[in-house]
Write a protein that holds these residues in place. Structure first.
Motif, PDB file in Angstrom:
ATOM      1  N   ASN A 134      58.947  36.030  44.645  1.00  0.00           N
ATOM      2  CA  ASN A 134      59.482  35.140  45.679  1.00  0.00           C
ATOM      3  C   ASN A 134      58.492  34.043  46.041  1.00  0.00           C
ATOM      4  OD1 ASN A 134      61.884  36.599  45.881  1.00  0.00           O
ATOM      5  ND2 ASN A 134      61.058  37.978  47.443  1.00  0.00           N
ATOM      6  N   ALA A 135      57.205  34.344  45.858  1.00  0.00           N
ATOM      7  CA  ALA A 135      56.168  33.348  46.136  1.00  0.00           C
ATOM      8  C   ALA A 135      55.894  32.471  44.920  1.00  0.00           C
ATOM      9  CB  ALA A 135      54.882  34.049  46.569  1.00  0.00           C
ATOM     10  N   GLY A 136      56.507  32.815  43.781  1.00  0.00           N
ATOM     11  CA  GLY A 136      56.362  32.001  42.582  1.00  0.00           C
ATOM     12  C   GLY A 136      55.025  32.115  41.891  1.00  0.00           C
ATOM     13  N   ARG A 137      54.409  33.285  41.938  1.00  0.00           N
ATOM     14  CA  ARG A 137      53.122  33.432  41.259  1.00  0.00           C
ATOM     15  C   ARG A 137      52.945  34.846  40.714  1.00  0.00           C
ATOM     16  NH1 ARG A 137      49.113  36.133  43.882  1.00  0.00           N
ATOM     17  NH2 ARG A 137      49.303  36.556  46.111  1.00  0.00           N
ATOM     18  N   PRO A 138      52.052  35.004  39.746  1.00  0.00           N
ATOM     19  CA  PRO A 138      51.771  36.336  39.204  1.00  0.00           C
ATOM     20  C   PRO A 138      50.862  37.120  40.151  1.00  0.00           C
ATOM     21  CG  PRO A 138      50.347  34.733  38.166  1.00  0.00           C
ATOM     22  CD  PRO A 138      51.293  33.954  39.063  1.00  0.00           C
ATOM     23  N   ALA A 139      50.693  38.383  39.851  1.00  0.00           N
ATOM     24  CA  ALA A 139      49.788  39.223  40.633  1.00  0.00           C
ATOM     25  C   ALA A 139      48.352  39.031  40.169  1.00  0.00           C
ATOM     26  CB  ALA A 139      50.182  40.691  40.494  1.00  0.00           C
ATOM     27  N   PHE A 140      47.436  39.147  41.099  1.00  0.00           N
ATOM     28  CA  PHE A 140      46.005  39.162  40.773  1.00  0.00           C
ATOM     29  C   PHE A 140      45.504  40.576  41.038  1.00  0.00           C
ATOM     30  CE2 PHE A 140      41.538  37.580  42.160  1.00  0.00           C
ATOM     31  CZ  PHE A 140      40.998  38.041  40.965  1.00  0.00           C
ATOM     32  N   ILE A 141      45.067  41.243  39.983  1.00  0.00           N
ATOM     33  CA  ILE A 141      44.594  42.623  40.068  1.00  0.00           C
ATOM     34  C   ILE A 141      43.091  42.634  39.787  1.00  0.00           C
ATOM     35  CG2 ILE A 141      44.832  44.962  39.136  1.00  0.00           C
ATOM     36  CD1 ILE A 141      47.690  44.138  38.257  1.00  0.00           C
ATOM     37  N   GLY A 142      42.309  43.074  40.763  1.00  0.00           N
ATOM     38  CA  GLY A 142      40.862  43.078  40.618  1.00  0.00           C
ATOM     39  C   GLY A 142      40.307  44.481  40.474  1.00  0.00           C
ATOM     40  N   TYR A 143      39.359  44.644  39.571  1.00  0.00           N
ATOM     41  CA  TYR A 143      38.752  45.952  39.307  1.00  0.00           C
ATOM     42  C   TYR A 143      37.321  46.026  39.833  1.00  0.00           C
ATOM     43  CZ  TYR A 143      36.232  49.563  36.672  1.00  0.00           C
ATOM     44  OH  TYR A 143      35.445  50.628  36.331  1.00  0.00           O
ATOM     45  N   LEU A 144      36.992  47.151  40.456  1.00  0.00           N
ATOM     46  CA  LEU A 144      35.614  47.509  40.776  1.00  0.00           C
ATOM     47  C   LEU A 144      35.491  49.027  40.674  1.00  0.00           C
ATOM     48  CD1 LEU A 144      34.731  45.414  43.989  1.00  0.00           C
ATOM     49  CD2 LEU A 144      33.840  45.045  41.674  1.00  0.00           C
ATOM     50  N   PRO A 145      34.339  49.534  40.238  1.00  0.00           N
ATOM     51  CA  PRO A 145      34.160  50.985  40.200  1.00  0.00           C
ATOM     52  C   PRO A 145      33.852  51.535  41.592  1.00  0.00           C
ATOM     53  CG  PRO A 145      32.230  49.906  39.273  1.00  0.00           C
ATOM     54  CD  PRO A 145      33.217  48.820  39.606  1.00  0.00           C
ATOM     55  N   TYR A 146      34.478  52.641  41.928  1.00  0.00           N
ATOM     56  CA  TYR A 146      34.179  53.297  43.200  1.00  0.00           C
ATOM     57  C   TYR A 146      32.748  53.840  43.178  1.00  0.00           C
ATOM     58  CZ  TYR A 146      33.839  56.856  46.763  1.00  0.00           C
ATOM     59  OH  TYR A 146      33.390  57.614  47.813  1.00  0.00           O
TER      60      TYR A 146
ATOM     61  N   GLY B  26      50.920  39.711  35.669  1.00  0.00           N
ATOM     62  CA  GLY B  26      49.718  39.905  36.454  1.00  0.00           C
ATOM     63  C   GLY B  26      48.472  39.625  35.633  1.00  0.00           C
ATOM     64  N   VAL B  27      47.421  39.213  36.321  1.00  0.00           N
ATOM     65  CA  VAL B  27      46.130  38.909  35.704  1.00  0.00           C
ATOM     66  C   VAL B  27      45.130  39.947  36.201  1.00  0.00           C
ATOM     67  CG1 VAL B  27      44.311  37.184  35.419  1.00  0.00           C
ATOM     68  CG2 VAL B  27      46.699  36.451  35.740  1.00  0.00           C
ATOM     69  N   ILE B  28      44.497  40.655  35.269  1.00  0.00           N
ATOM     70  CA  ILE B  28      43.551  41.712  35.623  1.00  0.00           C
ATOM     71  C   ILE B  28      42.129  41.240  35.320  1.00  0.00           C
ATOM     72  CG2 ILE B  28      42.878  44.110  35.241  1.00  0.00           C
ATOM     73  CD1 ILE B  28      45.750  44.588  34.174  1.00  0.00           C
ATOM     74  N   VAL B  29      41.259  41.309  36.318  1.00  0.00           N
ATOM     75  CA  VAL B  29      39.862  40.886  36.151  1.00  0.00           C
ATOM     76  C   VAL B  29      38.948  42.020  36.575  1.00  0.00           C
ATOM     77  CG1 VAL B  29      38.089  39.206  36.789  1.00  0.00           C
ATOM     78  CG2 VAL B  29      40.482  38.477  36.591  1.00  0.00           C
ATOM     79  N   GLY B  30      37.991  42.366  35.717  1.00  0.00           N
ATOM     80  CA  GLY B  30      37.057  43.437  36.030  1.00  0.00           C
ATOM     81  C   GLY B  30      35.611  43.001  35.956  1.00  0.00           C
ATOM     82  N   SER B  31      35.097  42.812  34.739  1.00  0.00           N
ATOM     83  CA  SER B  31      33.666  42.548  34.543  1.00  0.00           C
ATOM     84  C   SER B  31      33.173  41.344  35.339  1.00  0.00           C
ATOM     85  CB  SER B  31      33.371  42.336  33.056  1.00  0.00           C
ATOM     86  OG  SER B  31      33.614  43.509  32.324  1.00  0.00           O
ATOM     87  N   ALA B  32      33.978  40.283  35.426  1.00  0.00           N
ATOM     88  CA  ALA B  32      33.546  39.084  36.150  1.00  0.00           C
ATOM     89  C   ALA B  32      33.339  39.349  37.632  1.00  0.00           C
ATOM     90  CB  ALA B  32      34.573  37.962  35.958  1.00  0.00           C
ATOM     91  N   LEU B  33      34.077  40.313  38.186  1.00  0.00           N
ATOM     92  CA  LEU B  33      33.898  40.691  39.591  1.00  0.00           C
ATOM     93  C   LEU B  33      32.716  41.639  39.755  1.00  0.00           C
ATOM     94  CD1 LEU B  33      37.651  41.218  40.560  1.00  0.00           C
ATOM     95  CD2 LEU B  33      36.195  39.271  41.180  1.00  0.00           C
ATOM     96  N   VAL B  34      32.633  42.637  38.880  1.00  0.00           N
ATOM     97  CA  VAL B  34      31.516  43.581  38.937  1.00  0.00           C
ATOM     98  C   VAL B  34      30.189  42.846  38.795  1.00  0.00           C
ATOM     99  CG1 VAL B  34      30.461  45.594  37.833  1.00  0.00           C
ATOM    100  CG2 VAL B  34      32.954  45.434  38.006  1.00  0.00           C
ATOM    101  N   HIS B  35      30.173  41.843  37.912  1.00  0.00           N
ATOM    102  CA  HIS B  35      28.976  41.046  37.632  1.00  0.00           C
ATOM    103  C   HIS B  35      28.375  40.451  38.902  1.00  0.00           C
ATOM    104  CE1 HIS B  35      27.109  37.918  34.648  1.00  0.00           C
ATOM    105  NE2 HIS B  35      26.217  38.573  35.330  1.00  0.00           N
ATOM    106  N   GLN B  36      29.217  40.116  39.870  1.00  0.00           N
ATOM    107  CA  GLN B  36      28.742  39.466  41.094  1.00  0.00           C
ATOM    108  C   GLN B  36      27.859  40.377  41.943  1.00  0.00           C
ATOM    109  OE1 GLN B  36      29.448  36.249  40.983  1.00  0.00           O
ATOM    110  NE2 GLN B  36      30.610  36.866  39.158  1.00  0.00           N
ATOM    111  N   LEU B  37      27.951  41.672  41.725  1.00  0.00           N
ATOM    112  CA  LEU B  37      27.182  42.633  42.519  1.00  0.00           C
ATOM    113  C   LEU B  37      25.919  43.090  41.815  1.00  0.00           C
ATOM    114  CD1 LEU B  37      30.210  44.795  43.733  1.00  0.00           C
ATOM    115  CD2 LEU B  37      28.989  43.047  45.043  1.00  0.00           C
ATOM    116  N   LEU B  38      25.650  42.544  40.605  1.00  0.00           N
ATOM    117  CA  LEU B  38      24.469  42.909  39.835  1.00  0.00           C
ATOM    118  C   LEU B  38      23.458  41.760  39.813  1.00  0.00           C
ATOM    119  CD1 LEU B  38      26.224  44.577  36.763  1.00  0.00           C
ATOM    120  CD2 LEU B  38      24.784  45.767  38.444  1.00  0.00           C
ATOM    121  N   ASP B  39      22.179  42.099  39.678  1.00  0.00           N
ATOM    122  CA  ASP B  39      21.157  41.068  39.587  1.00  0.00           C
ATOM    123  C   ASP B  39      21.112  40.483  38.177  1.00  0.00           C
ATOM    124  OD1 ASP B  39      19.826  42.871  37.952  1.00  0.00           O
ATOM    125  OD2 ASP B  39      18.267  43.352  39.425  1.00  0.00           O
TER     126      ASP B  39
END
Length: 289
Positions: free
Chosen positions: A31-43, A245-258
């Motif tokens: 209804n909003a005219g866009r795909p889902a954004f699904i983000g991954y992070l390890p617990y 839907g668009v699934i993103v994992g490593s690019a998000l996890v990367h932000q929390l690493l040095d």
């Protein structure tokens, strides 16, 4: 090893009539005219408390569904970034018992909570026990990278009893017959791996995931989401133009690493970087159609 699926009176549990949680999410986004954004992070990365803040950050900055990873000692599908994060979580004492706090956190923040786990962890926890606890925490569905429908009878039954979605994976080398089997067994959506191999960020994406999405839909899948390799807003927009839907994992996890890729950043810096990267990717997804 799962618990007996009966009521207190000893009667077998029936099938839940709970609608698919991810289907409701997709309908809202249609209804909003866009795909889902699904983000991954390890617990549990970098520790359980900070990971809860990270999950909230994803939802507060526009992620629709959060893929909560269960760190595992033999992550055959995970690339170096996720492996490093998972090892940090394991070193800090992460266990499956605490993951339902993460599910509750995502649900309370307004996101759709998914869990991604290797099957051995679910099996040893107890399939029925896991399904019950996952439902009670507000969970939506389970992604099982190493479980195929042919061997998923116990999970299919448990997920039906508790109204949970079943998300199986397909890849560019999956035969049409395999796509049909997965499409028939799946509930919620099918996870289309954009390429063969482990997870990780990529500078470019090939045309194979678009072809895979088309083939999977022809095989009967109602919804198909694409993951593995998506790391920029431009890539997210490209994938979102044809996938549900668009699934993103490593690019998000990367932000929390040095910079070494082996150690977690300071909490404040890591969460700030995570928020900024999420904003960037959300803008790409929003402009996909």
């Amino acid at each position: 090893m799962s618990n007996t699926a009966t009521t207190p009176s000893g009667q077998p549990l029936g099938i839940s009539h709970r609608p698919s949680p991810t289907a409701a999410m997709f309908e809202r986004l249609d209804n909003a005219g866009r795909p889902a954004f699904i983000g991954y992070l390890p617990y549990g990365f970098p520790d359980p408390e900070v990971s809860l803040k990270a999950f909230r950050t994803l939802v507060e900055h526009g992620v629709d569904a959060v893929e909560i990873g269960l760190p595992y000692s033999d992550p055959v599908m995970d690339g170096p970034v996720i492996q490093a994060a998972s090892q940090i979580a394991l070193n800090n004492g992460e266990s499956i018992n605490g993951v339902f706090r993460a599910v509750e956190t995502v649900a309370n923040a307004g996101g759709t909570p998914l869990i991604m786990s290797y099957w051995n962890l679910i099996y040893h926890y107890g399939v029925e026990r896991f399904a019950r606890d996952f439902e009670n925490a507000g969970g939506a569905g389970l992604i099982t990278p190493d479980l195929i429908p042919d061997e998923a009878g116990e999970w299919i039954e448990a997920s039906d009893r508790h109204g949970l979605d079943r998300i199986f994976l397909v890849s560019p080398d999956s035969a049409d017959e395999r796509l049909e089997v997965v499409a028939k067994a799946a509930r919620g959506f099918v996870y289309a791996a954009s390429r063969m191999g482990v997870t990780g960020e990529r500078n470019t994406l090939s045309s194979s995931p678009e072809q895979l999405v088309e083939r999977t839909r022809r095989a009967g899948a109602g919804r198909v989401c694409v993951g593995i390799g998506v790391s920029t807003a431009e890539q997210a927009a490209k994938v979102g133009a044809y996938a549900d839907g668009v699934i993103v994992g490593s690019a998000l996890v990367h932000q929390l690493l040095d910079d070494s890729g082996r150690n977690a950043l300071d909490e404040a810096e890591g969460l700030s970087r995570l928020a900024a990267k999420t904003d960037e990717l959300v803008a790409g997804v929003a402009g996909a159609r």
